[in-house]
Design an enzyme around this catalytic site. Structure first.
Site, PDB file in Angstrom:
ATOM      1  N   CYS A  25      31.347 -29.192 -97.435  1.00  0.00           N
ATOM      2  CA  CYS A  25      32.063 -28.387 -98.475  1.00  0.00           C
ATOM      3  C   CYS A  25      31.182 -27.037 -98.264  1.00  0.00           C
ATOM      4  O   CYS A  25      31.150 -26.270 -99.462  1.00  0.00           O
ATOM      5  CB  CYS A  25      32.057 -28.873 -99.696  1.00  0.00           C
ATOM      6  SG  CYS A  25      30.396 -29.310-100.573  1.00  0.00           S
ATOM      7  N   ASP A  73      29.491 -37.066 -94.111  1.00  0.00           N
ATOM      8  CA  ASP A  73      29.574 -36.017 -95.171  1.00  0.00           C
ATOM      9  C   ASP A  73      28.328 -35.678 -95.865  1.00  0.00           C
ATOM     10  O   ASP A  73      27.821 -36.062 -96.941  1.00  0.00           O
ATOM     11  CB  ASP A  73      30.570 -36.527 -96.388  1.00  0.00           C
ATOM     12  CG  ASP A  73      30.805 -35.254 -97.308  1.00  0.00           C
ATOM     13  OD1 ASP A  73      30.274 -34.218 -97.149  1.00  0.00           O
ATOM     14  OD2 ASP A  73      31.460 -35.664 -98.456  1.00  0.00           O
TER      15      ASP A  73
END
Length: 151
Positions: free
Chosen positions: A73, A11
Protein backbone atom coordinates in the site's frame (compact mmCIF):
# COMPACT_ATOMS: atom_id res chain seq x y z
CA UNK A 1 8.09 -26.19 4.50
CA UNK A 2 10.14 -25.59 1.35
CA UNK A 3 8.43 -25.84 -2.05
CA UNK A 4 5.06 -26.81 -0.58
CA UNK A 5 2.68 -24.04 -1.74
CA UNK A 6 1.00 -23.61 -5.13
CA UNK A 7 0.26 -19.94 -4.40
CA UNK A 8 1.62 -17.35 -1.99
CA UNK A 9 0.23 -13.89 -1.25
CA UNK A 10 2.85 -11.57 0.27
CA UNK A 11 1.68 -8.27 1.71
CA UNK A 12 4.82 -7.20 3.58
CA UNK A 13 5.04 -4.27 5.99
CA UNK A 14 5.64 -1.12 3.98
CA UNK A 15 5.87 2.65 4.37
CA UNK A 16 2.12 2.94 3.62
CA UNK A 17 2.72 6.04 1.51
CA UNK A 18 -0.37 5.18 -0.55
CA UNK A 19 -2.69 5.61 2.43
CA UNK A 20 -4.45 8.95 2.68
CA UNK A 21 -3.39 9.78 6.26
CA UNK A 22 0.25 9.11 5.34
CA UNK A 23 -0.02 11.43 2.36
CA UNK A 24 -1.41 14.13 4.64
CA UNK A 25 1.70 14.16 6.82
CA UNK A 26 1.15 16.19 9.96
CA UNK A 27 -2.61 16.32 9.34
CA UNK A 28 -5.23 16.86 11.98
CA UNK A 29 -5.79 13.22 12.96
CA UNK A 30 -3.77 11.69 15.78
CA UNK A 31 -2.92 8.73 13.52
CA UNK A 32 -1.38 10.85 10.76
CA UNK A 33 0.71 12.86 13.25
CA UNK A 34 2.05 9.67 14.82
CA UNK A 35 2.67 8.10 11.40
CA UNK A 36 4.50 11.18 10.09
CA UNK A 37 6.96 10.90 12.99
CA UNK A 38 7.64 7.26 12.01
CA UNK A 39 8.14 7.93 8.30
CA UNK A 40 11.80 8.92 8.19
CA UNK A 41 14.36 8.72 5.40
CA UNK A 42 16.13 5.95 7.33
CA UNK A 43 12.88 4.00 7.65
CA UNK A 44 12.18 4.37 3.92
CA UNK A 45 15.69 3.11 3.07
CA UNK A 46 15.47 0.08 5.39
CA UNK A 47 12.06 -1.25 4.32
CA UNK A 48 13.06 -2.69 0.91
CA UNK A 49 15.70 -5.01 2.43
CA UNK A 50 13.18 -6.25 5.01
CA UNK A 51 10.60 -6.84 2.26
CA UNK A 52 13.18 -8.69 0.14
CA UNK A 53 13.96 -11.05 3.01
CA UNK A 54 10.25 -11.83 3.25
CA UNK A 55 10.05 -12.28 -0.54
CA UNK A 56 13.04 -14.66 -0.40
CA UNK A 57 11.23 -16.80 2.20
CA UNK A 58 7.93 -16.69 0.29
CA UNK A 59 9.75 -17.85 -2.86
CA UNK A 60 11.37 -20.71 -0.92
CA UNK A 61 7.92 -21.90 0.19
CA UNK A 62 6.58 -21.83 -3.38
CA UNK A 63 6.46 -24.94 -5.58
CA UNK A 64 8.07 -24.70 -9.03
CA UNK A 65 5.41 -23.37 -11.40
CA UNK A 66 3.60 -21.71 -8.47
CA UNK A 67 2.34 -18.12 -8.35
CA UNK A 68 3.46 -15.44 -5.93
CA UNK A 69 1.57 -12.14 -5.61
CA UNK A 70 3.36 -9.18 -4.03
CA UNK A 71 1.10 -6.39 -2.79
CA UNK A 72 1.89 -3.15 -0.98
CA UNK A 73 0.00 0.00 0.00
CA UNK A 74 2.87 2.31 -0.86
CA UNK A 75 3.78 4.47 -3.85
CA UNK A 76 7.53 4.21 -3.17
CA UNK A 77 9.27 2.69 -6.23
CA UNK A 78 12.10 1.38 -4.01
CA UNK A 79 9.54 -0.82 -2.26
CA UNK A 80 7.69 -1.71 -5.47
CA UNK A 81 9.43 -1.70 -8.84
CA UNK A 82 12.95 -2.03 -7.40
CA UNK A 83 11.82 -5.05 -5.37
CA UNK A 84 10.28 -6.58 -8.51
CA UNK A 85 13.56 -6.11 -10.41
CA UNK A 86 15.44 -7.67 -7.47
CA UNK A 87 13.08 -10.69 -7.47
CA UNK A 88 13.67 -11.22 -11.18
CA UNK A 89 17.46 -10.87 -10.96
CA UNK A 90 18.17 -12.59 -7.64
CA UNK A 91 15.37 -15.15 -7.34
CA UNK A 92 14.72 -15.83 -11.02
CA UNK A 93 11.00 -15.15 -10.63
CA UNK A 94 9.09 -14.54 -13.87
CA UNK A 95 6.78 -11.54 -13.97
CA UNK A 96 3.26 -12.45 -15.15
CA UNK A 97 0.65 -10.38 -16.98
CA UNK A 98 -2.72 -9.91 -15.32
CA UNK A 99 -5.29 -12.09 -17.01
CA UNK A 100 -8.80 -10.90 -17.75
CA UNK A 101 -9.94 -7.32 -17.19
CA UNK A 102 -7.05 -4.95 -16.63
CA UNK A 103 -7.42 -2.54 -13.70
CA UNK A 104 -4.90 -0.02 -12.43
CA UNK A 105 -2.13 1.65 -14.32
CA UNK A 106 1.26 0.21 -15.28
CA UNK A 107 4.30 0.30 -13.05
CA UNK A 108 7.29 2.56 -13.68
CA UNK A 109 10.30 1.46 -15.72
CA UNK A 110 12.89 2.30 -13.07
CA UNK A 111 15.56 0.43 -11.10
CA UNK A 112 16.44 -1.95 -13.94
CA UNK A 113 12.85 -2.77 -14.84
CA UNK A 114 12.08 -2.72 -18.57
CA UNK A 115 9.07 -0.88 -19.98
CA UNK A 116 7.60 -4.25 -20.99
CA UNK A 117 7.93 -5.60 -17.44
CA UNK A 118 6.58 -2.36 -15.96
CA UNK A 119 3.45 -2.78 -18.11
CA UNK A 120 2.79 -6.12 -16.35
CA UNK A 121 2.55 -4.43 -12.96
CA UNK A 122 -0.52 -2.81 -11.44
CA UNK A 123 -0.09 0.59 -9.80
CA UNK A 124 -3.05 2.42 -8.29
CA UNK A 125 -2.66 6.09 -7.41
CA UNK A 126 -4.99 7.75 -4.89
CA UNK A 127 -7.66 9.70 -6.70
CA UNK A 128 -6.97 8.13 -10.09
CA UNK A 129 -10.02 7.08 -12.06
CA UNK A 130 -9.18 3.38 -11.62
CA UNK A 131 -12.72 2.49 -10.64
CA UNK A 132 -14.64 5.13 -12.63
CA UNK A 133 -15.54 6.82 -9.36
CA UNK A 134 -15.54 10.58 -8.96
CA UNK A 135 -14.85 10.40 -5.22
CA UNK A 136 -11.12 11.20 -4.89
CA UNK A 137 -11.00 9.76 -1.37
CA UNK A 138 -12.68 6.50 -2.39
CA UNK A 139 -9.51 4.37 -2.31
CA UNK A 140 -5.86 4.36 -1.39
CA UNK A 141 -2.74 3.94 -3.50
CA UNK A 142 -1.35 0.44 -3.83
CA UNK A 143 0.77 -1.84 -5.98
CA UNK A 144 0.50 -5.44 -7.23
CA UNK A 145 2.99 -7.74 -8.98
CA UNK A 146 2.37 -11.37 -9.90
CA UNK A 147 5.27 -13.79 -10.37
CA UNK A 148 5.64 -17.39 -11.47
CA UNK A 149 8.42 -19.59 -10.08
CA UNK A 150 10.16 -21.36 -12.98
CA UNK A 151 9.81 -25.15 -13.27
Amino acid sequence: EACSFDRVLLDPPCSALGLRPSLRVGGVSAWSKAQSRQTTAQNLRSLPSYQRRMLYEANAALKPGGRLVLSTCTLNPLENEATVAWAQQRLGLELQTQEGVRVGGPGMSVHGLSQEDASRLQRFLPGEDNWANDNVDSFTGFFIACFRKPL
